[in-house]
Design a protein around this motif. Structure first.
Motif, short mmCIF file in Angstrom:
data_model
loop_
_atom_site.label_atom_id
_atom_site.label_comp_id
_atom_site.label_asym_id
_atom_site.label_seq_id
_atom_site.Cartn_x
_atom_site.Cartn_y
_atom_site.Cartn_z
N ALA A 49 33.53 74.89 13.47
CA ALA A 49 34.05 76.25 13.65
C ALA A 49 33.01 77.33 13.35
O ALA A 49 33.34 78.40 12.85
CB ALA A 49 35.33 76.44 12.84
N ASN A 50 31.74 77.01 13.65
CA ASN A 50 30.69 78.02 13.50
C ASN A 50 30.87 79.08 14.58
O ASN A 50 31.09 78.74 15.75
CB ASN A 50 29.30 77.38 13.67
N VAL A 51 30.75 80.32 14.17
CA VAL A 51 30.93 81.42 15.13
C VAL A 51 29.64 82.22 15.14
O VAL A 51 29.49 83.22 14.44
CB VAL A 51 32.15 82.30 14.75
N GLY A 83 40.74 81.38 8.32
CA GLY A 83 39.72 80.84 7.40
C GLY A 83 38.35 81.48 7.57
O GLY A 83 37.34 80.83 7.29
N TRP A 84 38.30 82.73 7.99
CA TRP A 84 37.01 83.38 8.27
C TRP A 84 36.14 83.51 7.02
O TRP A 84 36.62 83.91 5.96
CB TRP A 84 37.24 84.76 8.89
N ASN A 85 34.86 83.18 7.14
CA ASN A 85 33.90 83.32 6.04
C ASN A 85 32.57 83.81 6.63
O ASN A 85 31.87 83.05 7.29
CB ASN A 85 33.72 81.97 5.34
N GLN A 86 32.27 85.08 6.41
CA GLN A 86 31.09 85.70 7.03
C GLN A 86 29.85 85.45 6.16
O GLN A 86 29.48 86.28 5.35
CB GLN A 86 31.33 87.19 7.21
N VAL A 87 29.23 84.30 6.38
CA VAL A 87 28.07 83.93 5.56
C VAL A 87 26.75 84.24 6.24
O VAL A 87 25.68 84.08 5.65
CB VAL A 87 28.12 82.42 5.20
N GLY A 145 29.47 83.75 11.01
CA GLY A 145 30.05 82.96 9.94
C GLY A 145 30.83 81.80 10.53
O GLY A 145 30.57 81.38 11.66
N HIS A 146 31.76 81.29 9.77
CA HIS A 146 32.58 80.20 10.30
C HIS A 146 34.03 80.43 9.93
O HIS A 146 34.35 81.19 9.01
CB HIS A 146 32.10 78.84 9.79
N ALA A 147 34.90 79.74 10.68
CA ALA A 147 36.34 79.79 10.41
C ALA A 147 36.82 78.37 10.14
O ALA A 147 36.03 77.50 9.74
CB ALA A 147 37.05 80.43 11.60
#
Ligand SMILES: Cc1cc2nc3c(=O)[nH]c(=O)nc-3n(C[C@H](O)[C@H](O)[C@H](O)COP(=O)(O)OP(=O)(O)OC[C@H]3O[C@@H](n4cnc5c(N)ncnc54)[C@H](O)[C@@H]3O)c2cc1C
Length: 392
Positions: A49-51, A83-87, A145-147
């Motif tokens: 789920a890499n965006v 589950g968004w995580n802006q890394v 980021g990824h979700a």
């Protein structure tokens, strides 16, 4: 079970659920979603789920940007969690890839994406524990980021249900055929007559299309995700690291864990029973973990945890098939994302609703992705950039 519908969507992955939600909220009438196993039962549940927005084709970059904007505001726009995580996202470039990377960055900046080339010193600032062997520069996307694949599909499905979509889980589609002005959907629970039908059935789409005489080759390739429990020395919220030297990617996953996968969609294997869940082969996991440890020498003592495998639906040009099925009015396809489809699912849902309700897509032209290109032998080419498959 209902025996008529305005639109039937087949497949309860992140694409089918996004399409069903988009259609229902835009007034498509009675929408039914048929899924043989469960929501997110296919590739979606195993997705990293890499965006990221690093695409060579402008259309795909625009679709990914559309998706990223939705993932960031998921609760407001769709409802529920993704589950968004802006890394952030960093690409490590060997010499051969600097030129295509510069082209990608120029195109991204033209369309308003926040991305830039970075030097090796800047890479060191982001990840001080890195071994820079083979790397001459990088690209950086701070907004990426990824979700979470399964969570996203479930939230799309819940949102679709709130809009009145009939979710029929445990219903397998055995075949589709022309019937008057519409399509007849033959399921293991009975027949549904629909005005329009969308096949969002991953690698199973080829067999369903064969029944209406359309060729769309999809090669199901099993991929392994290794999981390591990191040794000290790396930030917990490390960015998604795309290593174009080793062709691996590293993405954090909760406290202390990093997922390791590969970029090349063909760096996997096929097996006869592709739908059976299979644990990873240990030699593949060890190879993935050693790529990570070579890049981050502090991680030589990282502990390998049990990983998993998931299947990519690879088309011959590693790009999706999207749109109307030639010769069968009312039948549409959205499949063949070849390992890079999670981030494109918000856009594909929106665009499929455009196509069915308005007769054309809105913010991008999807003609290059048409289903008929395989029979026409007019595959999508990456031109002089990266080999297209290595961007999956
Ligand atoms: C290991 C792995 C890592 C990935 N990482 C990324 C990533 O980092 N970023 C990214 O953008 N993409 C990634 N992807 C790709 C992405 O996850 C997929 O492109 C996406 O999930 C595909 O969604 P889908 O809905 O098209 O297909 P699926 O999730 O496969 O859903 C298809 C559904 O159709 C159902 N179905 C099939 N046939 C029938 C039938 N006859 N009747 C009824 N139901 C049927 C299946 O049960 C399934 O639930 C990854 C994929 C894998 C496997």
């Amino acid at each position: 079970m209902t025996d008529t519908a305005d639109v039937v969507v087949v497949g309860g992955g992140v694409h089918g659920t996004s399409i069903a939600w988009n259609l229902a909220r835009r007034g498509a009438g009675q929408v039914v979603l048929l899924e043989k196993t469960g929501i997110a039962a296919g590739a979606t549940q195993y997705s990293s789920a890499n965006v990221r927005l690093h695409y060579q084709m402008e259309t795909l970059a625009r679709m990914a940007l559309f998706g990223q904007n939705m993932f960031k505001n998921f609760n407001e726009e769709v409802g529920g969690d993704c589950g968004w995580n802006q890394v952030g996202y960093v690409v490590f470039l060997p010499e051969r890839d600097v030129k295509p990377a510069r082209k990608v960055i120029a195109m991204q900046q033209k369309i308003g994406i926040d991305s830039r080339m970075i030097t090796n010193d800047e890479i060191l600032d982001i990840e001080p524990s890195i071994n820079l062997d083979g790397i001459v520069a990088g690209c950086f996307e701070p907004t990426s980021g990824h979700a979470d694949g399964a969570l996203t599909a479930r939230s799309f499905a819940d949102a679709a249900e709130r809009e009145g979509v009939d979710l029929l889980i445990g219903s397998e589609v055995l075949g589709v055929s022309k019937q008057g002005d519409g399509i007849e959907v033959n399921t293991d629970r009975g027949i549904i007559s629909a005005g329009n039908v969308v096949l969002a059935t991953g690698f199973r789409t080829s067999a369903l299309l064969e029944q209406v005489g359309v060729e769309m080759p999809i090669n199901p390739v099993r991929h392994t995700i290794a999981i390591v429990e990191r040794a000290p020395g790396m930030d917990n919220d490390h960015p998604i690291l795309s290593d174009r030297v080793s062709m691996g990617y590293y993405r954090q996953s909760g406290p202390g864990l990093t997922l390791i996968g590969v970029h090349d969609p063909l760096e996997g294997y096929t097996d006869a029973e592709v739908e059976v869940e299979r644990p990873p082969k240990q030699d593949i996991e060890v190879d993935l973990a050693s790529r990570f440890a070579e890049r981050f020498p502090d991680q030589t003592n990282a502990r390998l945890r049990q990983g998993y495998t998931g299947v990519y639906d690879c088309t011959p040009d590693f790009q999706p098939a999207f749109g109307a099925v030639p010769g069968t009015p009312g039948l549409f396809v959205d499949a063949g994302y070849s390992g890079h489809g999670f981030k494109l699912s918000p856009a594909s849902g929106h665009l499929m609703a455009d196509l069915i309700l308005d007769g054309e897509t809105s913010f991008v032209d999807m003609t290059p992705f048409r289903v008929g290109r395989f029979a026409e032998n007019d595959l999508i080419s990456a031109g002089e950039g990266y080999e297209s498959r290595t961007l999956a």
